[in-house]
Motif scaffolding. Sequence first.
Motif, PDB file in Angstrom:
ATOM      1  N   GLN A 240       4.819  13.618 -13.046  1.00 30.05           N
ATOM      2  CA  GLN A 240       5.275  12.273 -12.688  1.00 30.05           C
ATOM      3  C   GLN A 240       4.936  11.941 -11.232  1.00 30.05           C
ATOM      4  OE1 GLN A 240       6.433   9.837 -14.737  1.00 30.05           O
ATOM      5  NE2 GLN A 240       5.810  11.343 -16.280  1.00 30.05           N
ATOM      6  N   SER A 241       5.046  12.923 -10.357  1.00 33.19           N
ATOM      7  CA  SER A 241       4.669  12.707  -8.953  1.00 33.19           C
ATOM      8  C   SER A 241       3.174  12.426  -8.842  1.00 33.19           C
ATOM      9  CB  SER A 241       5.028  13.931  -8.112  1.00 33.19           C
ATOM     10  OG  SER A 241       6.420  14.123  -8.084  1.00 33.19           O
ATOM     11  N   LEU A 242       2.373  13.177  -9.579  1.00 35.21           N
ATOM     12  CA  LEU A 242       0.930  12.954  -9.561  1.00 35.21           C
ATOM     13  C   LEU A 242       0.588  11.573 -10.124  1.00 35.21           C
ATOM     14  CD1 LEU A 242      -0.209  16.504 -10.693  1.00 35.21           C
ATOM     15  CD2 LEU A 242      -0.484  15.498  -8.413  1.00 35.21           C
ATOM     16  N   LYS A 243       1.323  11.157 -11.139  1.00 27.15           N
ATOM     17  CA  LYS A 243       1.115   9.827 -11.712  1.00 27.15           C
ATOM     18  C   LYS A 243       1.449   8.749 -10.683  1.00 27.15           C
ATOM     19  CE  LYS A 243       2.547   6.841 -15.486  1.00 27.15           C
ATOM     20  NZ  LYS A 243       3.492   6.608 -16.554  1.00 27.15           N
ATOM     21  N   ARG A 244       2.539   8.915  -9.932  1.00 25.81           N
ATOM     22  CA  ARG A 244       2.911   7.928  -8.906  1.00 25.81           C
ATOM     23  C   ARG A 244       1.850   7.854  -7.806  1.00 25.81           C
ATOM     24  NH1 ARG A 244       7.804  10.327  -9.684  1.00 25.81           N
ATOM     25  NH2 ARG A 244       7.801  11.345  -7.644  1.00 25.81           N
ATOM     26  N   ILE A 245       1.260   8.986  -7.481  1.00 28.51           N
ATOM     27  CA  ILE A 245       0.184   8.999  -6.481  1.00 28.51           C
ATOM     28  C   ILE A 245      -1.010   8.207  -7.002  1.00 28.51           C
ATOM     29  CG2 ILE A 245      -1.548  10.476  -5.358  1.00 28.51           C
ATOM     30  CD1 ILE A 245       0.747  12.579  -5.072  1.00 28.51           C
ATOM     31  N   ASP A 246      -1.404   8.450  -8.244  1.00 27.53           N
ATOM     32  CA  ASP A 246      -2.534   7.715  -8.834  1.00 27.53           C
ATOM     33  C   ASP A 246      -2.263   6.216  -8.870  1.00 27.53           C
ATOM     34  OD1 ASP A 246      -4.022  10.020  -9.190  1.00 27.53           O
ATOM     35  OD2 ASP A 246      -3.439  10.272 -11.296  1.00 27.53           O
ATOM     36  N   GLU A 247      -1.036   5.834  -9.234  1.00 30.94           N
ATOM     37  CA  GLU A 247      -0.677   4.414  -9.273  1.00 30.94           C
ATOM     38  C   GLU A 247      -0.739   3.791  -7.883  1.00 30.94           C
ATOM     39  OE1 GLU A 247       3.165   4.534 -11.144  1.00 30.94           O
ATOM     40  OE2 GLU A 247       2.303   4.759 -13.148  1.00 30.94           O
ATOM     41  N   ALA A 248      -0.273   4.528  -6.885  1.00 28.84           N
ATOM     42  CA  ALA A 248      -0.301   4.017  -5.509  1.00 28.84           C
ATOM     43  C   ALA A 248      -1.740   3.840  -5.034  1.00 28.84           C
ATOM     44  CB  ALA A 248       0.461   4.958  -4.582  1.00 28.84           C
ATOM     45  N   ILE A 249      -2.611   4.777  -5.366  1.00 27.54           N
ATOM     46  CA  ILE A 249      -4.014   4.663  -4.970  1.00 27.54           C
ATOM     47  C   ILE A 249      -4.652   3.450  -5.638  1.00 27.54           C
ATOM     48  CG2 ILE A 249      -6.276   5.780  -5.126  1.00 27.54           C
ATOM     49  CD1 ILE A 249      -4.728   8.454  -4.678  1.00 27.54           C
ATOM     50  N   SER A 250      -4.314   3.208  -6.883  1.00 28.22           N
ATOM     51  CA  SER A 250      -4.827   2.007  -7.574  1.00 28.22           C
ATOM     52  C   SER A 250      -4.367   0.742  -6.856  1.00 28.22           C
ATOM     53  CB  SER A 250      -4.346   1.973  -9.024  1.00 28.22           C
ATOM     54  OG  SER A 250      -4.959   2.981  -9.761  1.00 28.22           O
ATOM     55  N   LYS A 251      -3.124   0.730  -6.409  1.00 29.01           N
ATOM     56  CA  LYS A 251      -2.604  -0.440  -5.687  1.00 29.01           C
ATOM     57  C   LYS A 251      -3.280  -0.602  -4.325  1.00 29.01           C
ATOM     58  CE  LYS A 251       1.729  -0.576  -8.137  1.00 29.01           C
ATOM     59  NZ  LYS A 251       3.134  -0.249  -8.174  1.00 29.01           N
ATOM     60  N   VAL A 252      -3.593   0.508  -3.681  1.00 30.58           N
ATOM     61  CA  VAL A 252      -4.323   0.447  -2.406  1.00 30.58           C
ATOM     62  C   VAL A 252      -5.673  -0.225  -2.641  1.00 30.58           C
ATOM     63  CG1 VAL A 252      -5.569   1.853  -0.707  1.00 30.58           C
ATOM     64  CG2 VAL A 252      -3.199   2.411  -1.280  1.00 30.58           C
ATOM     65  N   LYS A 253      -6.374   0.209  -3.669  1.00 36.35           N
ATOM     66  CA  LYS A 253      -7.699  -0.350  -3.958  1.00 36.35           C
ATOM     67  C   LYS A 253      -7.601  -1.828  -4.336  1.00 36.35           C
ATOM     68  CE  LYS A 253      -9.692   4.106  -5.074  1.00 36.35           C
ATOM     69  NZ  LYS A 253     -10.243   4.998  -6.085  1.00 36.35           N
ATOM     70  N   GLN A 254      -6.573  -2.204  -5.087  1.00 35.76           N
ATOM     71  CA  GLN A 254      -6.362  -3.617  -5.425  1.00 35.76           C
ATOM     72  C   GLN A 254      -6.121  -4.441  -4.153  1.00 35.76           C
ATOM     73  OE1 GLN A 254      -3.020  -3.365  -8.134  1.00 35.76           O
ATOM     74  NE2 GLN A 254      -4.294  -4.024  -9.856  1.00 35.76           N
ATOM     75  N   SER A 255      -5.314  -3.914  -3.252  1.00 35.80           N
ATOM     76  CA  SER A 255      -5.032  -4.624  -2.001  1.00 35.80           C
ATOM     77  C   SER A 255      -6.292  -4.828  -1.183  1.00 35.80           C
ATOM     78  CB  SER A 255      -4.003  -3.857  -1.170  1.00 35.80           C
ATOM     79  OG  SER A 255      -2.749  -3.896  -1.786  1.00 35.80           O
ATOM     80  N   LEU A 256      -7.163  -3.827  -1.175  1.00 42.84           N
ATOM     81  CA  LEU A 256      -8.421  -3.961  -0.439  1.00 42.84           C
ATOM     82  C   LEU A 256      -9.305  -5.039  -1.058  1.00 42.84           C
ATOM     83  CD1 LEU A 256      -9.312  -0.250   0.293  1.00 42.84           C
ATOM     84  CD2 LEU A 256      -8.649  -1.994   1.938  1.00 42.84           C
ATOM     85  N   LYS A 257      -9.357  -5.086  -2.390  1.00 38.59           N
ATOM     86  CA  LYS A 257     -10.159  -6.119  -3.062  1.00 38.59           C
ATOM     87  C   LYS A 257      -9.607  -7.500  -2.742  1.00 38.59           C
ATOM     88  CE  LYS A 257     -11.736  -3.335  -6.934  1.00 38.59           C
ATOM     89  NZ  LYS A 257     -11.610  -3.080  -8.367  1.00 38.59           N
ATOM     90  N   GLN A 258      -8.291  -7.651  -2.801  1.00 35.60           N
ATOM     91  CA  GLN A 258      -7.674  -8.947  -2.503  1.00 35.60           C
ATOM     92  C   GLN A 258      -7.953  -9.355  -1.061  1.00 35.60           C
ATOM     93  OE1 GLN A 258      -3.615  -8.192  -3.583  1.00 35.60           O
ATOM     94  NE2 GLN A 258      -3.955  -8.730  -5.727  1.00 35.60           N
ATOM     95  N   ALA A 259      -7.882  -8.400  -0.155  1.00 40.15           N
ATOM     96  CA  ALA A 259      -8.149  -8.696   1.253  1.00 40.15           C
ATOM     97  C   ALA A 259      -9.588  -9.131   1.449  1.00 40.15           C
ATOM     98  CB  ALA A 259      -7.826  -7.489   2.121  1.00 40.15           C
ATOM     99  N   SER A 260     -10.530  -8.493   0.738  1.00 41.47           N
ATOM    100  CA  SER A 260     -11.937  -8.866   0.907  1.00 41.47           C
ATOM    101  C   SER A 260     -12.201 -10.252   0.360  1.00 41.47           C
ATOM    102  CB  SER A 260     -12.864  -7.824   0.274  1.00 41.47           C
ATOM    103  OG  SER A 260     -12.722  -7.827  -1.135  1.00 41.47           O
ATOM    104  N   TYR A 261     -11.518 -10.645  -0.735  1.00 40.96           N
ATOM    105  CA  TYR A 261     -11.674 -12.002  -1.253  1.00 40.96           C
ATOM    106  C   TYR A 261     -11.080 -13.020  -0.288  1.00 40.96           C
ATOM    107  CZ  TYR A 261     -13.030 -10.112  -5.793  1.00 40.96           C
ATOM    108  OH  TYR A 261     -13.676  -9.458  -6.799  1.00 40.96           O
ATOM    109  N   THR A 262      -9.964 -12.673   0.322  1.00 46.81           N
ATOM    110  CA  THR A 262      -9.293 -13.574   1.263  1.00 46.81           C
ATOM    111  C   THR A 262     -10.144 -13.804   2.498  1.00 46.81           C
ATOM    112  OG1 THR A 262      -7.179 -12.741   0.491  1.00 46.81           O
ATOM    113  CG2 THR A 262      -7.160 -13.927   2.566  1.00 46.81           C
ATOM    114  N   ASN A 263     -10.873 -12.772   2.923  1.00 51.10           N
ATOM    115  CA  ASN A 263     -11.646 -12.856   4.157  1.00 51.10           C
ATOM    116  C   ASN A 263     -13.038 -13.459   3.974  1.00 51.10           C
ATOM    117  OD1 ASN A 263      -9.575 -11.717   5.629  1.00 51.10           O
ATOM    118  ND2 ASN A 263     -10.264  -9.645   5.239  1.00 51.10           N
ATOM    119  N   VAL A 264     -13.404 -13.826   2.750  1.00 49.07           N
ATOM    120  CA  VAL A 264     -14.740 -14.387   2.499  1.00 49.07           C
ATOM    121  C   VAL A 264     -14.826 -15.798   3.024  1.00 49.07           C
ATOM    122  CG1 VAL A 264     -16.380 -15.027   0.718  1.00 49.07           C
ATOM    123  CG2 VAL A 264     -15.134 -12.904   0.533  1.00 49.07           C
TER     124      VAL A 264
END
Length: 180
Positions: A156-180
Amino acid sequence: MHVLFLSGSPNRLSKTNAVLKTVQQSIEVPYSTSTIDILDVPADDLMQARFQSPAIEKVKGEIENADIVVIGSPVYKASVPGVLKALLDLLPEGALIGKVVLPVATGGSIAHYLSLQYSLLPVLHILGATSIIKPVFVLSEHVQLENGVARIQDTQSLKRIDEAISKVKQSLKQASYTNV
């Protein structure tokens, strides 16, 4: 994209560092990474608030160059260690503006998870962090130290880490769209 891993653990072979290492191994590709260990910052610089010391300037530079900052901390007595707080206090306001921040922590009780809401997240907000991923908390008992190697033994801890990393990557994508 660059990821900075900041270890606030006062022990090099710690369960917190094991969790940080797991996150680092999961997030590395295609990102470049660097690590700052609180133990590499002279205690005198922290205790005497030497804002312009070479070590503090290095930390500031690493944070400035990062797109993602992963902050690892053990939780002691319902708070982050004083050495981590001392370092964060030496950063300028706004140091985390435009960064995606992922807090990760270890502690002896699930009750310690809430302490992050009261001891770490307010400081991150003061530093300008607006994109803070929900903290990943791992119970100390779920990290095993064997022969100098630490591993997370809880799926479950490993799953939470994977989910957090997915959210990090989503945040980066959103930031790149915002900065275009």
